[in-house]
Design a protein around this motif. Structure first.
Motif, short mmCIF file in Angstrom:
data_model
loop_
_atom_site.label_atom_id
_atom_site.label_comp_id
_atom_site.label_asym_id
_atom_site.label_seq_id
_atom_site.Cartn_x
_atom_site.Cartn_y
_atom_site.Cartn_z
N GLU A 220 132.38 62.29 59.41
CA GLU A 220 131.65 61.08 59.78
C GLU A 220 132.50 59.83 59.61
O GLU A 220 132.23 58.81 60.23
CB GLU A 220 130.36 60.93 58.94
N ILE A 221 133.50 59.89 58.76
CA ILE A 221 134.42 58.76 58.59
C ILE A 221 135.52 58.93 59.62
O ILE A 221 136.31 59.88 59.55
CB ILE A 221 134.98 58.70 57.16
N THR A 222 135.59 58.01 60.56
CA THR A 222 136.55 58.13 61.64
C THR A 222 137.97 57.84 61.16
O THR A 222 138.16 57.20 60.11
CB THR A 222 136.21 57.14 62.78
N GLY B 187 148.95 73.92 44.00
CA GLY B 187 148.74 73.08 42.84
C GLY B 187 148.49 71.62 43.16
O GLY B 187 148.28 70.81 42.27
N SER B 188 148.54 71.27 44.44
CA SER B 188 148.29 69.88 44.85
C SER B 188 146.81 69.55 44.68
O SER B 188 145.95 70.39 44.90
CB SER B 188 148.70 69.66 46.30
N LEU B 189 146.55 68.30 44.30
CA LEU B 189 145.18 67.86 44.08
C LEU B 189 144.66 67.06 45.26
O LEU B 189 145.39 66.26 45.86
CB LEU B 189 145.09 67.00 42.82
N SER B 190 143.39 67.27 45.59
CA SER B 190 142.71 66.50 46.62
C SER B 190 141.44 65.93 46.04
O SER B 190 140.79 66.56 45.20
CB SER B 190 142.35 67.39 47.82
N LEU B 191 141.08 64.75 46.50
CA LEU B 191 139.83 64.11 46.11
C LEU B 191 138.99 63.97 47.37
O LEU B 191 139.37 63.23 48.28
CB LEU B 191 140.08 62.75 45.46
N PHE B 192 137.90 64.73 47.44
CA PHE B 192 137.03 64.68 48.60
C PHE B 192 135.94 63.64 48.33
O PHE B 192 135.13 63.81 47.41
CB PHE B 192 136.41 66.04 48.90
N VAL B 193 135.93 62.54 49.11
CA VAL B 193 134.98 61.47 48.91
C VAL B 193 133.99 61.44 50.07
O VAL B 193 134.32 61.79 51.20
CB VAL B 193 135.68 60.09 48.80
N ALA B 194 132.75 61.04 49.78
CA ALA B 194 131.73 60.94 50.83
C ALA B 194 131.86 59.62 51.59
O ALA B 194 131.54 59.55 52.77
CB ALA B 194 130.33 61.05 50.21
N THR B 195 132.36 58.58 50.90
CA THR B 195 132.51 57.26 51.53
C THR B 195 133.78 56.60 51.01
O THR B 195 134.32 56.98 49.97
CB THR B 195 131.32 56.34 51.19
N LEU B 196 134.21 55.61 51.75
CA LEU B 196 135.32 54.76 51.32
C LEU B 196 134.74 53.38 51.04
O LEU B 196 133.96 52.87 51.86
CB LEU B 196 136.40 54.67 52.40
N PRO B 197 135.11 52.76 49.93
CA PRO B 197 134.56 51.42 49.64
C PRO B 197 135.00 50.40 50.67
O PRO B 197 136.13 50.45 51.16
CB PRO B 197 135.12 51.10 48.26
N ALA B 198 134.10 49.48 50.99
CA ALA B 198 134.40 48.45 51.98
C ALA B 198 135.14 47.29 51.35
O ALA B 198 135.76 46.50 52.05
CB ALA B 198 133.11 47.97 52.63
N GLN B 199 135.05 47.14 50.03
CA GLN B 199 135.71 46.00 49.38
C GLN B 199 136.49 46.40 48.18
O GLN B 199 136.44 47.42 47.68
CB GLN B 199 134.71 44.94 49.00
#
Length: 113
Positions: free
Chosen positions: A71-73, A101-113
């Motif tokens: 959903e995040i383009t 061994g690489s780390l990923s952070l799966f986020v639902a949204t990105l902050p706008a500010q």
């Protein structure tokens, strides 16, 4: 001869499309994969280089590849990078570790500010 060129062009387009589809699939955690940490907030600096994707590096030197849902383009992600590169942000999501061994952070949204 024209048919041969059309076939070659169509094959090249198909190969590029399949490669891009593979990258898109690689950018989301597998459905059967469980996070090693859920709902964590991580503070770090958004890396200047965007060629390997959106990277967040903590003060301790741990780097996370930031993954976003479909959903995040790409345009939204690029705008986020442009605005926050080199700046400290806090992102919240689920942490995954891949087979290397690489780390990923799966986020639902990105902050706008």
């Amino acid at each position: 001869m024209k048919t041969l060129r059309t076939t070659v062009a169509a094959t090249a387009i198909l190969m590029v499309w399949l490669f891009a589809a593979g990258l898109a699939l690689a950018a989301t955690p597998d459905e059967d994969m469980r996070p090693i940490k859920s709902g964590v907030s991580i503070t770090g600096v958004i890396e200047e280089d965007y060629s390997d994707g959106l990277l967040l590096t903590t003060d301790e030197g741990t780097t996370y590849l930031v993954l976003t849902p479909e959903e995040i383009t790409l345009e939204t992600e690029e705008a986020f990078h442009k605005r926050f590169k080199g700046k400290q942000v806090t992102l919240t999501g689920n942490v995954y570790r891949d087979e290397d061994g690489s780390l990923s952070l799966f986020v639902a949204t990105l902050p706008a500010q």
